[in-house]
Write a protein that holds these residues in place. Structure first.
Motif, short mmCIF file in Angstrom:
data_model
loop_
_atom_site.label_atom_id
_atom_site.label_comp_id
_atom_site.label_asym_id
_atom_site.label_seq_id
_atom_site.Cartn_x
_atom_site.Cartn_y
_atom_site.Cartn_z
N PHE A 28 0.86 -1.19 0.00
CA PHE A 28 0.00 0.00 0.00
C PHE A 28 0.89 1.24 0.00
O PHE A 28 1.98 1.22 0.60
CB PHE A 28 -0.90 0.05 1.24
N PRO A 29 0.45 2.32 -0.64
CA PRO A 29 1.20 3.58 -0.51
C PRO A 29 1.18 4.05 0.94
O PRO A 29 0.22 3.82 1.68
CB PRO A 29 0.46 4.53 -1.44
N GLU A 30 2.21 4.74 1.36
CA GLU A 30 2.37 5.06 2.78
C GLU A 30 1.36 6.07 3.29
O GLU A 30 0.86 5.94 4.41
CB GLU A 30 3.79 5.58 3.01
N GLN A 31 1.06 7.09 2.50
CA GLN A 31 0.24 8.19 3.00
C GLN A 31 -1.14 7.75 3.51
O GLN A 31 -1.52 8.10 4.63
CB GLN A 31 0.09 9.26 1.91
N PRO A 32 -1.93 6.98 2.75
CA PRO A 32 -3.24 6.56 3.28
C PRO A 32 -3.12 5.70 4.54
O PRO A 32 -3.96 5.83 5.44
CB PRO A 32 -3.85 5.76 2.12
N VAL A 33 -2.10 4.85 4.59
CA VAL A 33 -1.93 4.01 5.78
C VAL A 33 -1.56 4.86 6.99
O VAL A 33 -2.04 4.64 8.10
CB VAL A 33 -0.86 2.93 5.52
N ALA A 34 -0.69 5.86 6.76
CA ALA A 34 -0.31 6.75 7.87
C ALA A 34 -1.53 7.49 8.41
O ALA A 34 -1.67 7.68 9.63
CB ALA A 34 0.75 7.75 7.38
N SER A 35 -2.43 7.91 7.52
CA SER A 35 -3.65 8.58 7.97
C SER A 35 -4.50 7.64 8.81
O SER A 35 -5.07 8.04 9.84
CB SER A 35 -4.45 9.07 6.76
N LEU A 36 -4.59 6.37 8.39
CA LEU A 36 -5.37 5.39 9.14
C LEU A 36 -4.75 5.16 10.52
O LEU A 36 -5.46 5.12 11.53
CB LEU A 36 -5.45 4.08 8.37
N VAL A 37 -3.42 5.01 10.58
CA VAL A 37 -2.75 4.77 11.86
C VAL A 37 -2.98 5.95 12.80
O VAL A 37 -3.16 5.78 14.01
CB VAL A 37 -1.25 4.51 11.64
N ASP A 38 -2.97 7.15 12.24
CA ASP A 38 -3.24 8.34 13.05
C ASP A 38 -4.63 8.26 13.68
O ASP A 38 -4.81 8.58 14.86
CB ASP A 38 -3.11 9.58 12.17
N VAL A 39 -5.60 7.81 12.90
CA VAL A 39 -6.95 7.65 13.43
C VAL A 39 -7.00 6.53 14.47
O VAL A 39 -7.67 6.65 15.51
CB VAL A 39 -7.94 7.35 12.28
N MET A 40 -6.27 5.45 14.23
CA MET A 40 -6.28 4.32 15.16
C MET A 40 -5.66 4.68 16.51
O MET A 40 -5.94 4.02 17.53
CB MET A 40 -5.55 3.13 14.54
N GLN A 41 -4.84 5.74 16.55
CA GLN A 41 -4.35 6.20 17.85
C GLN A 41 -5.49 6.76 18.70
O GLN A 41 -5.47 6.65 19.93
CB GLN A 41 -3.28 7.28 17.66
N ASP A 42 -6.47 7.35 18.02
CA ASP A 42 -7.62 7.89 18.76
C ASP A 42 -8.45 6.78 19.39
O ASP A 42 -9.15 7.02 20.37
CB ASP A 42 -8.50 8.72 17.82
N VAL A 43 -8.44 5.58 18.81
CA VAL A 43 -9.14 4.45 19.43
C VAL A 43 -8.60 4.22 20.83
O VAL A 43 -9.36 3.93 21.77
CB VAL A 43 -8.96 3.17 18.57
N ARG A 66 -4.12 1.93 26.51
CA ARG A 66 -3.20 3.06 26.40
C ARG A 66 -1.97 2.87 27.28
O ARG A 66 -2.05 2.45 28.43
CB ARG A 66 -3.93 4.35 26.79
N LEU A 67 -0.82 3.19 26.69
CA LEU A 67 0.46 3.08 27.40
C LEU A 67 0.96 4.49 27.74
O LEU A 67 0.84 5.41 26.94
CB LEU A 67 1.49 2.36 26.54
N SER A 68 1.55 4.62 28.90
CA SER A 68 1.96 5.95 29.37
C SER A 68 3.31 6.38 28.81
O SER A 68 3.60 7.58 28.77
CB SER A 68 2.02 5.96 30.90
N ASP A 69 4.13 5.41 28.41
CA ASP A 69 5.50 5.76 28.04
C ASP A 69 5.80 5.68 26.55
O ASP A 69 6.94 5.91 26.13
CB ASP A 69 6.48 4.85 28.79
N ARG A 70 4.81 5.33 25.73
CA ARG A 70 5.06 5.22 24.29
C ARG A 70 3.74 5.25 23.52
O ARG A 70 2.69 4.89 24.06
CB ARG A 70 5.84 3.96 23.97
N PRO A 71 3.78 5.69 22.27
CA PRO A 71 2.54 5.74 21.48
C PRO A 71 2.10 4.34 21.08
O PRO A 71 2.90 3.41 20.95
CB PRO A 71 2.96 6.54 20.24
N CYS A 72 0.82 4.18 20.92
CA CYS A 72 0.29 2.92 20.40
C CYS A 72 -1.02 3.19 19.67
O CYS A 72 -1.69 4.20 19.90
CB CYS A 72 0.09 1.87 21.50
N ALA A 73 -1.36 2.29 18.77
CA ALA A 73 -2.59 2.38 17.99
C ALA A 73 -3.19 0.98 17.92
O ALA A 73 -2.47 -0.02 18.04
CB ALA A 73 -2.31 2.91 16.60
#
Length: 712
Positions: free
Chosen positions: A548-563, A573-580
């Motif tokens: 897959f091209p990176e840009q659409p996947v990056a947008s999805l991962v950004d949204v999945m962080q909000d989950v 949710r982890l306190s010391d590192r990002p997760c999605a």
């Protein structure tokens, strides 16, 4: 009158009398014609029959030759027998090349030289199994004829004609083959080759170290220890005759309940030894006076083949046994170097064993798979929360209904063809498809027009179905398949809500594709396999492939962080590192999921029950049960294995600023084609990492990732 009669006798038949000549001619015509060299019909039929039989025999011999050649093609170079020691072992190593365990059919098996085996044992085996062992050339043809006659007369198998050498060949090369003419012929050919290359002493030693004596004892040394608690060198006459007698039917005669039958067989062995002149009747009498002192008083309880990291080890063994047959493993042994991370594996095992005790009523199984984001290496596999040996069903590689954990692939399909972006708005309202299908939200409510970001973070079902309608469910299925899921061929809109079934292993692989920004790597557990002599048999090189091209996947991962930040998966949710990640709850909470990733590790967690029944307890969801397992596992793992926090792909790629758009309600029924035009991908192609978009130009970047020039 007499003169007339005399003249008639002297005159040729017919004379000059026309009437007589005519009569003679008629008699000649009435006789059957005799053609010189002609064959009578009966004789001709016999000749045809003989020719037919000869032709059939010739064809049979040709077919036999072809089949025997096919059998012999699998026989290795017999020179390996010069230093042959039966191993029957698979050594499993972790990611640090530390030995985890050795899995063997016979845990205490040991090979010994012939001079460390009692001469009574040697003589007993020769006397009862092959009394002409020292005379024939590997095959005893008179014995074969005698056995064949006896079996024909009895109309059943009552006698065998195999020599010790043939039995050795069978154990080494045809352990599971049936008794057929083809197999027996191939066996005889190999036996003659071995006999011509090795001495009788070498062959007898290999045989005694190879054969099975029942009760899990393979080889004479282990048999001597198992039955009498002594070495093979110290076996006396009675003990040797007993063990030699077991060879005929080890699985039966070796058992305690068949001890009387085994002792009768012992006397047959002693009588055979007398017939061969190895011992005297006086020795037999002295040997049988005292009762045998068995070290084994009951059937030996088989120990567990392995007791450390059982789910990971069993998974590796399944993979290995699909590639290498038991015969090869028995001869060469295997060293299997895996990606197993002892810290991750032990942390997962301990955590699941603890959390299952406090799980909601109805949940009796949990599973966890974690893999490296960087290269897809599987770090831990736990397929159950209890004792593996009580229930060997590996939930980590079994398929379960995925529920809403499938939704990221629905939105990814829309992002890929630019039908939506994260800030677009979509309608969360009642929906009926074809007057049959009416999806509902978990809370029974509808929020009206909400952003795509909120629709995924809050896992709104009607929104996911509308997106699938707009993009086309076939494109959604293809997107998920390319990411790494095993999608069935029949698709319907319920798939948008996760009606398909996937394993935690496959879910970890597909989410890994998202974590890498669209780069697919099949989850893999084995780095390389060697034989016990260090010869490399295979080396796995999983080539990453951008699917897959990176840009659409990056947008999805950004949204999945909000989950995780504010949606259904806040307990992860982890306190010391990002997760999605994304939660998932199947119908009636039969299957509960949380699949997510940090910058360096993707983890799939599942919970359910063995009977696949719904959970009656209230508020049981993937977000309330397994999301916390994801959190606890990652927290404990990173505490034990300090790892830099890092950043997710959405941060690295810096998605362009997206402008919100209102998606018209009537556009939900319009299907748009995906611009990257993914093609059908076979699983074998996925494993090799060779597929990509049908319209993309292939390049290879400095990091070794197969890249494509995407058509926008």
């Amino acid at each position: 009158m007499s003169r007339l009669r005399q003249m008639q006798q002297q005159e040729p038949l017919g004379g000059n009398n026309p009437a007589a000549m005519l009569a003679q001619r008629l008699r000649e015509l009435q006789k059957p014609k005799q053609i010189k060299g002609a064959v009578k019909p009966v004789a001709l039929l016999k000749q045809y029959c003989v020719l037919a039989v000869c032709f059939a025999i010739f064809c049979g011999l040709c077919m036999l030759s072809i089949q025997v050649s096919d059998q012999l093609r699998n026989i290795p170079d017999l020179s390996f027998l010069q230093h042959y020691h039966p191993v029957d072992a698979i050594e499993i190593y972790d990611k640090n090349d530390e030995l985890v365990c050795t899995v063997s059919h016979s845990q205490n098996r040991k090979s010994v030289d012939l001079n460390h085996i009692s001469h009574f044992m040697q003589d007993a085996v020769v006397a009862v199994e092959d009394r002409h062992f020292y005379e024939h050339g590997g095959v005893n043809f008179p014995s074969i004829v005698r056995a064949l006659s006896a079996n024909l007369m009895a109309h059943r198998l009552v006698e065998g004609g195999s020599t010790i050498t043939q039995q050795l060949v069978k154990n080494l090369f045809f352990p599971e083959a049936q008794r057929t003419l083809v197999r027996k012929t191939a066996e005889a050919i190999v036996a003659e080759q071995i006999d011509s290359r090795y001495s009788k002493q070498d062959i007898l030693a290999m045989y005694l170290n190879e054969i099975y004596f029942g009760n899990g004892a393979s080889g004479i040394e282990q048999a001597a220890q198992t039955y009498f608690g002594k070495s093979a060198l110290n076996l006396n006459l009675a003990e040797s005759a007993f063990l030699a007698g077991i060879i005929k039917a080890p699985s039966t005669l070796g058992r305690v309940e068949h001890r009387d039958e085994a002792l009768r067989r012992q006397h047959e062995v002693l009588d055979a030894m007398v017939d061969c002149g190895y011992i005297t009747k006086m020795q037999v009498a002295n040997a049988t006076k005292p009762e045998l002192a068995f070290h084994l008083t009951s059937d030996r309880v088989e120990s567990k083949p392995f007791d450390i990291y059982p789910y990971y080890v069993s998974y590796v063994l399944d993979v290995v046994h699909k590639k290498y047959d038991a015969n090869f493993i028995h001869r060469c042994g295997l060293k299997v170097y895996t990606n197993l991370d002892p810290v991750a594996q032990s942390t997962a095992e301990e955590l699941l064993a603890k959390t299952i005790k406090n799980a909601p009523r109805g949940i009796d199984e949990e599973a966890l798979v974690c893999a490296s984001v960087k290269d897809g290496a599987v770090r831990a596999i736990v397929g159950g929360a209890g004792d593996y040996w009580d229930n060997q069903w590996n939930c980590a590689v079994a398929a379960h209904t995925v529920g809403s954990s499938f939704k990221p692939f629905v939105y990814l399909a829309a992002f890929l063809n630019h039908s939506l972006n994260a800030k677009d708005h979509i309608l969360d309202a009642p929906l009926t498809v074809n007057q049959e299908y009416s999806p509902k939200n978990y809370d029974g409510k509808f929020l009206g027009r909400i952003s795509v970001r909120d629709a995924l973070a809050k896992s709104r079902n009607t929104c996911a179905v509308r997106v699938a309608q707009m993009v086309g469910i076939d494109h959604v299925a293809e997107t998920a398949r390319i990411a790494g899921l095993e999608i069935p061929d029949d698709h319907n809109l319920s798939m948008a809500l996760g009606s398909c079934a996937e394993s935690p292993m496959d879910m970890a692989g597909a989410y890994g594709t998202l974590a890498r920004g669209g780069v697919a790597i099949r989850p893999w557990a084995i780095r390389h396999v060697d034989d016990l002599n260090g010869r490399i048999l295979e080396k796995n090189e999983n080539i990453p492939c951008r699917v897959f091209p990176e840009q659409p996947v990056a947008s999805l991962v950004d949204v999945m962080q909000d989950v995780v930040r504010r949606g259904t998966g806040t307990l992860a949710r982890l306190s010391d590192r990002p997760c999605a990640g994304k939660t998932g709850t199947a119908d009636k909470a039969r299957d509960l999921w949380f699949v997510g990733f940090t910058p360096d590790m993707v983890t799939a967690v599942w919970a359910g029950n063995r009977l696949n029944k719904g959970i009656t307890a209230k508020h049981v969801t993937g977000g309330s049960v397994v999301a916390s397992i994801f959190h606890d596992f990652n927290k404990e793992y990173y505490a034990a294995s300090p790892t830099p926090a890092g950043t997710l792909i959405c941060t690295k790629s810096k998605p362009s600023e997206e402008k919100p758009r209102e998606v018209a309600y009537n556009s939900y029924s319009r299907r748009r084609s995906i611009s990257y035009a993914p093609r059908q991908v076979a699983s074998s192609e996925y494993a090799r990492g060779i597929y990509g978009p049908s319209n993309g130009a292939v390049t290879r970047n400095t990091k070794g990732i197969t890249e494509y020039t995407w058509t926008q």
